[in-house]
Design a protein around this motif. Structure first.
Motif, mmCIF file in Angstrom:
data_model
loop_
_atom_site.group_PDB
_atom_site.id
_atom_site.type_symbol
_atom_site.label_atom_id
_atom_site.label_comp_id
_atom_site.label_asym_id
_atom_site.label_seq_id
_atom_site.Cartn_x
_atom_site.Cartn_y
_atom_site.Cartn_z
ATOM 1 N N THR A 298 0.811 -1.160 0.049
ATOM 2 C CA THR A 298 0.029 0.000 -0.013
ATOM 3 C C THR A 298 0.860 1.244 0.111
ATOM 4 O O THR A 298 2.066 0.975 0.363
ATOM 5 C CB THR A 298 -0.992 -0.064 1.107
ATOM 6 N N ALA A 299 0.274 2.183 -0.199
ATOM 7 C CA ALA A 299 1.092 3.577 -0.178
ATOM 8 C C ALA A 299 1.575 3.790 1.186
ATOM 9 O O ALA A 299 2.857 4.266 1.358
ATOM 10 C CB ALA A 299 0.040 4.828 -0.399
ATOM 11 N N LEU A 300 0.749 3.663 2.345
ATOM 12 C CA LEU A 300 1.407 3.737 3.372
ATOM 13 C C LEU A 300 2.563 2.992 3.931
ATOM 14 O O LEU A 300 3.767 3.364 4.543
ATOM 15 C CB LEU A 300 0.405 3.549 4.514
ATOM 16 N N GLU A 301 2.559 1.587 3.173
ATOM 17 C CA GLU A 301 3.628 0.570 3.477
ATOM 18 C C GLU A 301 4.623 1.030 2.866
ATOM 19 O O GLU A 301 5.877 0.878 3.354
ATOM 20 C CB GLU A 301 3.061 -0.778 3.300
ATOM 21 N N ASN A 302 4.736 1.441 1.503
ATOM 22 C CA ASN A 302 5.847 1.941 0.846
ATOM 23 C C ASN A 302 6.552 3.217 1.705
ATOM 24 O O ASN A 302 7.763 3.246 1.631
ATOM 25 C CB ASN A 302 5.479 2.642 -0.602
ATOM 26 N N VAL A 303 5.588 4.019 2.093
ATOM 27 C CA VAL A 303 6.438 5.133 3.192
ATOM 28 C C VAL A 303 7.144 4.574 4.195
ATOM 29 O O VAL A 303 8.107 5.108 4.742
ATOM 30 C CB VAL A 303 5.523 6.388 3.375
ATOM 31 N N ARG B 281 4.365 2.124 15.574
ATOM 32 C CA ARG B 281 3.240 3.134 15.948
ATOM 33 C C ARG B 281 3.830 4.575 15.577
ATOM 34 O O ARG B 281 3.147 5.319 14.721
ATOM 35 C CB ARG B 281 2.847 3.392 17.144
ATOM 36 N N GLU B 282 4.933 4.817 15.614
ATOM 37 C CA GLU B 282 5.566 6.195 15.294
ATOM 38 C C GLU B 282 5.725 6.156 13.696
ATOM 39 O O GLU B 282 5.731 7.100 13.142
ATOM 40 C CB GLU B 282 6.770 6.550 16.059
ATOM 41 N N THR B 283 6.155 4.965 13.181
ATOM 42 C CA THR B 283 6.601 4.945 11.586
ATOM 43 C C THR B 283 5.249 5.304 11.090
ATOM 44 O O THR B 283 5.302 5.794 10.123
ATOM 45 C CB THR B 283 7.299 3.775 11.575
ATOM 46 N N ARG B 284 4.234 4.346 11.550
ATOM 47 C CA ARG B 284 2.911 4.465 10.885
ATOM 48 C C ARG B 284 2.523 5.986 10.913
ATOM 49 O O ARG B 284 1.816 6.423 9.798
ATOM 50 C CB ARG B 284 2.067 3.407 11.671
ATOM 51 N N ALA B 285 2.644 6.512 12.046
ATOM 52 C CA ALA B 285 1.925 8.144 12.071
ATOM 53 C C ALA B 285 2.813 8.892 11.437
ATOM 54 O O ALA B 285 2.128 9.711 10.509
ATOM 55 C CB ALA B 285 2.049 8.405 13.853
ATOM 56 N N ARG B 286 4.160 8.704 11.090
ATOM 57 C CA ARG B 286 4.989 9.729 10.446
ATOM 58 C C ARG B 286 4.735 9.351 8.897
ATOM 59 O O ARG B 286 4.615 10.501 8.175
ATOM 60 C CB ARG B 286 6.391 9.358 10.774
ATOM 61 N N LEU C 235 2.120 11.267 3.726
ATOM 62 C CA LEU C 235 1.061 10.915 2.820
ATOM 63 C C LEU C 235 0.511 12.252 2.698
ATOM 64 O O LEU C 235 -0.174 12.843 1.658
ATOM 65 C CB LEU C 235 0.374 9.977 3.160
ATOM 66 N N ASP C 236 -0.204 12.746 3.878
ATOM 67 C CA ASP C 236 -1.042 14.168 3.823
ATOM 68 C C ASP C 236 -0.256 15.278 3.343
ATOM 69 O O ASP C 236 -0.837 16.073 2.525
ATOM 70 C CB ASP C 236 -1.349 14.346 5.267
ATOM 71 N N PHE C 237 0.776 15.324 3.547
ATOM 72 C CA PHE C 237 1.862 16.519 2.902
ATOM 73 C C PHE C 237 1.990 16.304 1.617
ATOM 74 O O PHE C 237 1.895 17.387 0.846
ATOM 75 C CB PHE C 237 3.463 16.254 3.537
ATOM 76 N N VAL C 238 2.164 15.257 0.833
ATOM 77 C CA VAL C 238 2.334 15.239 -0.471
ATOM 78 C C VAL C 238 0.956 15.283 -1.100
ATOM 79 O O VAL C 238 0.781 15.023 -2.403
ATOM 80 C CB VAL C 238 3.065 14.097 -1.156
ATOM 81 N N THR D 261 -4.043 6.123 1.273
ATOM 82 C CA THR D 261 -3.326 5.200 2.494
ATOM 83 C C THR D 261 -3.465 3.632 2.090
ATOM 84 O O THR D 261 -2.359 3.131 1.997
ATOM 85 C CB THR D 261 -3.925 5.435 3.732
ATOM 86 N N GLU D 262 -4.524 3.070 1.866
ATOM 87 C CA GLU D 262 -4.590 1.745 1.787
ATOM 88 C C GLU D 262 -4.646 1.273 0.004
ATOM 89 O O GLU D 262 -4.746 0.195 0.103
ATOM 90 C CB GLU D 262 -5.970 1.448 2.441
ATOM 91 N N HIS D 263 -4.305 2.216 -0.722
ATOM 92 C CA HIS D 263 -4.408 1.829 -1.965
ATOM 93 C C HIS D 263 -2.968 1.087 -2.431
ATOM 94 O O HIS D 263 -1.825 1.652 -2.052
ATOM 95 C CB HIS D 263 -4.429 3.251 -3.049
ATOM 96 N N LEU D 264 -2.934 0.157 -3.253
ATOM 97 C CA LEU D 264 -1.838 -0.415 -3.636
ATOM 98 C C LEU D 264 -1.127 0.503 -4.786
ATOM 99 O O LEU D 264 -1.739 1.063 -5.537
ATOM 100 C CB LEU D 264 -2.204 -1.794 -4.173
ATOM 101 N N ALA D 265 0.240 0.411 -4.530
ATOM 102 C CA ALA D 265 0.952 1.399 -5.295
ATOM 103 C C ALA D 265 0.935 1.141 -6.866
ATOM 104 O O ALA D 265 0.641 2.058 -7.562
ATOM 105 C CB ALA D 265 2.411 1.342 -4.707
ATOM 106 N N ARG D 266 0.816 -0.251 -7.088
ATOM 107 C CA ARG D 266 0.485 -0.480 -8.690
ATOM 108 C C ARG D 266 -0.674 0.248 -9.131
ATOM 109 O O ARG D 266 -0.744 0.140 -10.332
ATOM 110 C CB ARG D 266 0.745 -1.888 -8.833
#
Length: 274
Positions: free
Chosen positions: A108-113, A140-145, A150-153, A159-164
């Protein structure tokens, strides 16, 4: 990252160089791809790196980021010499994106970041396997950051969309978010608008300005001259692996040597006719 530095740009730049590259040379056998190139990047500055195809721009980036060990020359970040090792370069505070998108498509987008963020965590293998308190806290800190970035960009709803499965322009922004997750002092962007439509290009420009305003220095390789000249404080032009000219956007775009490098000279046209 979301907080904006209100210090005037001239004062931010006066704080000193973030990156100093001197005499960088890269040879592959008998071919000299980069020859004695120097570059200084100041805090809070956007520097453009341009040049025709084959000029050595990406090779120079690879020398800066440790993918290549320069044949000669020196690269210093915040006054410290950088070893030619990508992980050490990232840990020191330099991050980059690539010409070709290099995301984990099945994440997911979140996991990539979050992947980008792990260079700033300290849990050891055993703690991670056992999922101890330190691991859970850092997770928890990594997930929050990652969500904050993601919000910033502008991808907070992806968040839960697959990157592909994400649109091309969103994938480019996701790569930038992943690079920002390493907490860099300097961000290198290799053709961030390649393949983008005008709306996506404008979004990329706005994002780079926000990154600069957050206090980071940015170096951009780009072939879109309108984009680069509207974006950058200074521009450096490479031709045949050497610095042709460096200056303000107005100085560089009006330099006849730059025009000749891109479109050729009258003599070249006459030779072609013959």
């Amino acid at each position: 990252m979301t907080a904006v530095d209100d210090t005037p740009r001239t004062e931010r730049q006066a704080d000193g160089p973030v990156l100093e590259a001197t005499g960088v040379t890269m040879r592959f056998g008998g071919l000299t791809a980069v020859n004695n190139v120097g570059m200084t990047v100041r805090q809070g500055e956007i520097l453009g790196l341009i040049g025709p195809n084959g000029a050595g721009k990406t090779t120079f980036f690879n020398c800066l980021t440790g993918l290549y060990k320069p044949t000669e020359g020196r690269v210093r970040l915040l006054g410290n010499d950088l070893p030619p090792k990508p992980r050490a370069v990232v840990m020191a505070g330099m991050a980059r994106t690539f010409q070709n998108i290099r995301l984990f498509g099945n994440m997911t987008a979140l996991e990539n970041v979050m992947v980008g963020r792990y260079c700033r965590t300290s849990s050891m293998a055993l703690t991670s396997i056992l999922r101890g308190p330190k691991f859970r806290r850092e997770e928890r800190e990594t997930r929050a950051r990652a969500q904050e970035l993601l919000d910033f960009v502008g991808l907070g709803k992806s968040t839960e969309h697959l990157a592909r499965n994400m649109p091309y322009g969103d994938q480019r922004r996701l790569e930038i978010a992943r690079a920002l997750a390493t907490d860099p002092k300097l961000l290198l962007l290799d053709e961030p608008t390649a393949g983008m439509n005008p709306r996506e290009t404008q979004q990329a420009s706005d994002l780079i300005f926000r990154i600069r305003d957050s206090g980071l220095a940015v170096v951009v390789i780009e072939h879109d001259m309108r984009f680069i000249f509207n974006l950058c404080d200074r521009v450096l032009c490479l031709v045949n692996g050497e610095v042709l000219v460096e200056g303000t956007p107005n100085e560089v775009q009006s330099d006849p040597r730059v025009i000749e490098a891109y479109i050729g000279s009258a003599a070249d046209d006459e030779e072609g006719d013959e």
